[in-house]
Design an enzyme around this catalytic site. Sequence first.
Site, PDB file in Angstrom:
ATOM      1  N   LYS A  15       0.828  -1.218   0.000  1.00  0.00           N
ATOM      2  CA  LYS A  15       0.000   0.000   0.000  1.00  0.00           C
ATOM      3  C   LYS A  15       0.863   1.269   0.000  1.00  0.00           C
ATOM      4  CE  LYS A  15      -2.351  -0.949   3.795  1.00  0.00           C
ATOM      5  NZ  LYS A  15      -1.707  -2.225   4.212  1.00  0.00           N
ATOM      6  N   ARG A  90      -9.208   1.009   9.079  1.00  0.00           N
ATOM      7  CA  ARG A  90      -8.821  -0.356   9.451  1.00  0.00           C
ATOM      8  C   ARG A  90      -9.918  -1.061  10.236  1.00  0.00           C
ATOM      9  NH1 ARG A  90      -2.918   0.589   9.220  1.00  0.00           N
ATOM     10  NH2 ARG A  90      -1.769  -1.333   9.614  1.00  0.00           N
ATOM     11  N   ARG A 130      10.994  -5.858   5.849  1.00  0.00           N
ATOM     12  CA  ARG A 130      10.934  -4.411   5.998  1.00  0.00           C
ATOM     13  C   ARG A 130      11.463  -3.989   7.373  1.00  0.00           C
ATOM     14  NH1 ARG A 130       5.091  -2.018   5.200  1.00  0.00           N
ATOM     15  NH2 ARG A 130       4.736  -2.934   7.241  1.00  0.00           N
ATOM     16  N   ARG A 136      12.310  -0.936  11.785  1.00  0.00           N
ATOM     17  CA  ARG A 136      11.005  -0.701  12.406  1.00  0.00           C
ATOM     18  C   ARG A 136      10.786  -1.696  13.532  1.00  0.00           C
ATOM     19  NH1 ARG A 136       6.529   0.539   7.836  1.00  0.00           N
ATOM     20  NH2 ARG A 136       5.240  -0.398   9.458  1.00  0.00           N
ATOM     21  N   ARG A 147      -0.097  -8.684  13.728  1.00  0.00           N
ATOM     22  CA  ARG A 147      -0.615  -7.671  12.805  1.00  0.00           C
ATOM     23  C   ARG A 147      -1.478  -8.309  11.722  1.00  0.00           C
ATOM     24  NH1 ARG A 147       1.744  -2.846  11.614  1.00  0.00           N
ATOM     25  NH2 ARG A 147       2.811  -3.425   9.729  1.00  0.00           N
TER      26      ARG A 147
HETATM   27  P1  AMP Z   1       1.099   0.609   9.160  1.00  0.00           P
HETATM   28  O1  AMP Z   1       2.362   1.334   8.906  1.00  0.00           O
HETATM   29  O2  AMP Z   1      -0.060   1.128   8.357  1.00  0.00           O
HETATM   30  O3  AMP Z   1       1.235  -0.878   9.015  1.00  0.00           O
HETATM   31  O4  AMP Z   1       0.697   0.879  10.681  1.00  0.00           O
HETATM   32  C1  AMP Z   1       1.567   0.590  11.758  1.00  0.00           C
HETATM   33  C2  AMP Z   1       0.790   0.533  13.062  1.00  0.00           C
HETATM   34  O5  AMP Z   1       0.160   1.801  13.322  1.00  0.00           O
HETATM   35  C3  AMP Z   1      -0.355  -0.462  13.109  1.00  0.00           C
HETATM   36  O6  AMP Z   1       0.089  -1.771  13.425  1.00  0.00           O
HETATM   37  C4  AMP Z   1      -1.230   0.125  14.205  1.00  0.00           C
HETATM   38  O7  AMP Z   1      -0.698  -0.118  15.489  1.00  0.00           O
HETATM   39  C5  AMP Z   1      -1.108   1.612  13.920  1.00  0.00           C
HETATM   40  N1  AMP Z   1      -2.145   2.051  12.942  1.00  0.00           N
HETATM   41  C6  AMP Z   1      -1.936   2.492  11.675  1.00  0.00           C
HETATM   42  N2  AMP Z   1      -3.090   2.798  11.069  1.00  0.00           N
HETATM   43  C7  AMP Z   1      -4.070   2.542  11.968  1.00  0.00           C
HETATM   44  C8  AMP Z   1      -5.493   2.642  11.933  1.00  0.00           C
HETATM   45  N3  AMP Z   1      -6.142   3.065  10.847  1.00  0.00           N
HETATM   46  N4  AMP Z   1      -6.173   2.289  13.061  1.00  0.00           N
HETATM   47  C9  AMP Z   1      -5.547   1.878  14.161  1.00  0.00           C
HETATM   48  N5  AMP Z   1      -4.202   1.740  14.255  1.00  0.00           N
HETATM   49  C10 AMP Z   1      -3.468   2.068  13.173  1.00  0.00           C
END
Ligand code: AMP
Length: 199
Positions: A15, A90, A130, A136, A147
Amino acid sequence: MATYIVLLGPPGSGKGTQAKLIAERFGLPQVSTGDLFRAMKSSDTPLARKVQEIMAQGHLVSDDVTIEVVKERLSRDDCKQGATLDGFPRTRVQADALEHLLESTFQSHVAIAPLFEVEREETIRRIMGRAVQQGRQDDSLQVAEKRYEVYIADTAPLIDYYSNKGVLVRIDGNQPVEKVASDLMAAIEKKVNLNQAAQ
Ligand code: AMP
């Protein structure tokens, strides 16, 4: 009318990469809630600490906090023509909140919701890769599995949600980045009024 694109798919499905390509091509900024939350690391407030703790466990930040962050981001000047949402919504609550926000504040709606389909094992392999590349810390094996589990439980139901609205487009996320991008751009060009998106 501004153009809003919602990118769906498990963590590691591409994404973020594709959101950047959409930004280059159509000028719609990438709005990544994950990036916005990671950026909070630099501020030492109770909320910022709580968010880091939740991310480190692979859980979701609360809907209230997430929706506020997105509202604020979408109201900035660079989102006047719309945005590509990466990692948001999400949950069903977030999807409803987004719909309400777009309707009431921007007189708009989600134009297209591309879904990047990638299998569980590949998803976990990518998240781990990653983590090594980008340092990270939210991505150890156990956290990567968590996740994915959270994605299936809370986010995958949005596939039906956007399908019922007639905006879902399935993209094979296992292909090379360039092929994913060309399938994606073709789908966007077919479904979205690009004259508006490019303005
Ligand atoms: P991502 O980089 O999009 O994979 O997001 C990393 C982390 O940020 C996720 O595992 C969640 O802990 C938090 N996060 C990101 N987007 C959301 C969302 N829309 N709702 C809740 N938590 C989020």
